[in-house]
Write a protein that holds these residues in place. Sequence first.
Motif, short mmCIF file in Angstrom:
data_model
loop_
_atom_site.label_atom_id
_atom_site.label_comp_id
_atom_site.label_asym_id
_atom_site.label_seq_id
_atom_site.Cartn_x
_atom_site.Cartn_y
_atom_site.Cartn_z
N UNK A 188 3.86 17.22 11.52
CA UNK A 188 2.99 16.52 10.57
C UNK A 188 3.55 16.59 9.16
N UNK A 189 3.94 17.81 8.74
CA UNK A 189 4.39 17.97 7.35
C UNK A 189 5.78 17.41 7.10
N UNK A 224 4.91 11.84 11.80
CA UNK A 224 3.74 11.15 12.36
C UNK A 224 3.31 10.02 11.43
N UNK A 225 3.29 10.29 10.14
CA UNK A 225 2.96 9.27 9.14
C UNK A 225 3.65 9.62 7.83
N UNK A 261 0.85 -1.19 0.00
CA UNK A 261 0.00 0.00 0.00
C UNK A 261 0.89 1.24 0.00
N UNK A 262 0.48 2.25 -0.77
CA UNK A 262 1.21 3.53 -0.87
C UNK A 262 2.68 3.30 -1.24
N UNK A 302 3.30 21.13 15.77
CA UNK A 302 2.17 20.62 14.98
C UNK A 302 2.50 20.62 13.49
N UNK A 303 2.66 21.82 12.91
CA UNK A 303 2.84 21.89 11.46
C UNK A 303 4.11 21.15 11.04
N UNK A 325 -1.09 16.98 -3.60
CA UNK A 325 -0.77 17.42 -2.24
C UNK A 325 0.71 17.16 -1.95
N UNK A 363 0.79 8.96 1.70
CA UNK A 363 -0.64 8.63 1.72
C UNK A 363 -1.48 9.75 1.11
N UNK A 364 -0.89 10.95 1.00
CA UNK A 364 -1.64 12.06 0.41
C UNK A 364 -1.74 11.89 -1.11
N UNK A 365 -2.76 12.52 -1.72
CA UNK A 365 -2.85 12.49 -3.19
C UNK A 365 -1.62 13.17 -3.80
N UNK A 389 2.49 25.89 17.55
CA UNK A 389 1.85 25.69 16.24
C UNK A 389 2.86 25.24 15.20
#
Lengths: 264, 238
Positions: free
Chosen positions: B160-161, B165-166, B22-23, B156-157, B175, B170-172, B152
């Motif tokens: 994630x980016x 985290x993952x 997958x992916x 967070x940003x 993106x 998995x993004x299109x 922030x």
Amino acid sequence: MNIKKFKYYLRIWWHLNVKNILPVFNHNPTIIVFLIGKIIRFTFFGGFIYFLLKGTNTLAGYSLNQTLFFFLTFNLIDIIGQFLFREVYRFRPQIISGTFDFILTKPMSPLFRVLLGGADATDLITIPPLVILVWYIGNLLNPSGLAIFYYVILVLNGLVISAAFHILVLAMGIITLEIDHTVMIYRDLVGLGRFPIDIYKEPLRSLITFIVPIGLMISIPAKAFMGLINPIGVISSVLFGMALFMLSLQFWKYALKKYTSASS
Amino acid sequence: MFQIILTYFLWNSVFADTNTEVFGYNREKILTYVFGIIIIRALVFSARSVDIPGEIADGKLSNYLIRPINYFKYWLTRDLSSKALNLAFSISEFIILAIILKPPLFFQSNLLYILLFLIILLLANYLIFVIRMIVSFVTFWMPELAWGAQFIFMMIITEFLSGAVFPLDIFPDTWQKTINLTPFPYLVFFPLQVYLGQITIVESMQGIMVALFWSLILSIIMKKIWLSGLKIYSSEGR
């Protein structure tokens, strides 16, 4: 607890929390920043689940909407818990400095004050849209009336378990003077409930279901909503939650006797 | 550690069938990605310079300005020591989790990929330093946001980016292409892509060029913001 006493504590809670929330927003732009941060993190995680399940179709046998429902239920219980029990995060300085003495002299339960005395203003804003999201995604799962009833009961039970955890943290704080790390461990453990506990293998799955009941707190309500839990399971969960709560109260009473007021 | 356990079991569940792909990942590579996060997070994200916003806000910055040291080199050195310490802990964490979970791990045998992986890791460490400095310097103008901006952008940003985290696969496609234009994927996701051999050597080199470009641009921006910030710095509280 009789009605009169309940109203008394409700009034104290209102004075301690709700009346303070608007001034906090007016004078503290940091809260707005933290609110934006929380929304971004929620969106990222939600987006991750959406795209992951778009690629895999199922996760541990659950569909996209079901997995999202687990995630939303986690957020619902976690955020309401944070909203109600935020004061726990501020308990350590009171113990270290001895200002906890002042709370002990007031005509109210000290546990009530240190557990529920400082609601988190940012969560007051995030809870309503979250409830709407739970309602929207929940609707897509076509639940029966009984499943919704079970869900509401078990979410409340999840909050009782969350309260029990926070009381245990407070009690340990009195004995060990350590709060911050215990809370962080609790939050990390609860984070395991973001996804259905079915993804974990034994013995971890049993451990987070019965020993550290993250599963009962978060996964079981969502499963009951999907019609996957029978009435015995619901009753057992509620009994477990109540037993844990009673146990935490006993531990709190024990810890309170150990408080020496050494710094005051 | 719980975050890694969650991520591990999540992907373990997705790849329960050992033949699943997958992916663009198989079971071995995705679990290596999860375990790789342990090391790379410790190496890239740990830093002492998280204290800078607080020091600007309460005026402690003045203590550095009167010393005959380069402020940036000072913090870069402290960050490096923090990374070394955290790397030691993360290796222990890696070993303990590997013994308990027994994941099938992928070991890169192509020396060129390993070399490119080390180069991009160096760049990632410099990039995060510059990003953190820029975010910290917001405090010159808004001292009350000293921790908010860090929360922030850094917690967070960036997390994630960066793919901490993952994996960003998995993004299109659109993106992914957009995110790849930012400096964030070059902190965690891209180094792991190179290590796992998920991209070609040419694509790895192109990625390194983009990371170099960002390092240069952000360094210039950092210096400009620093100089502008110093002009309005009033050492409040001192």
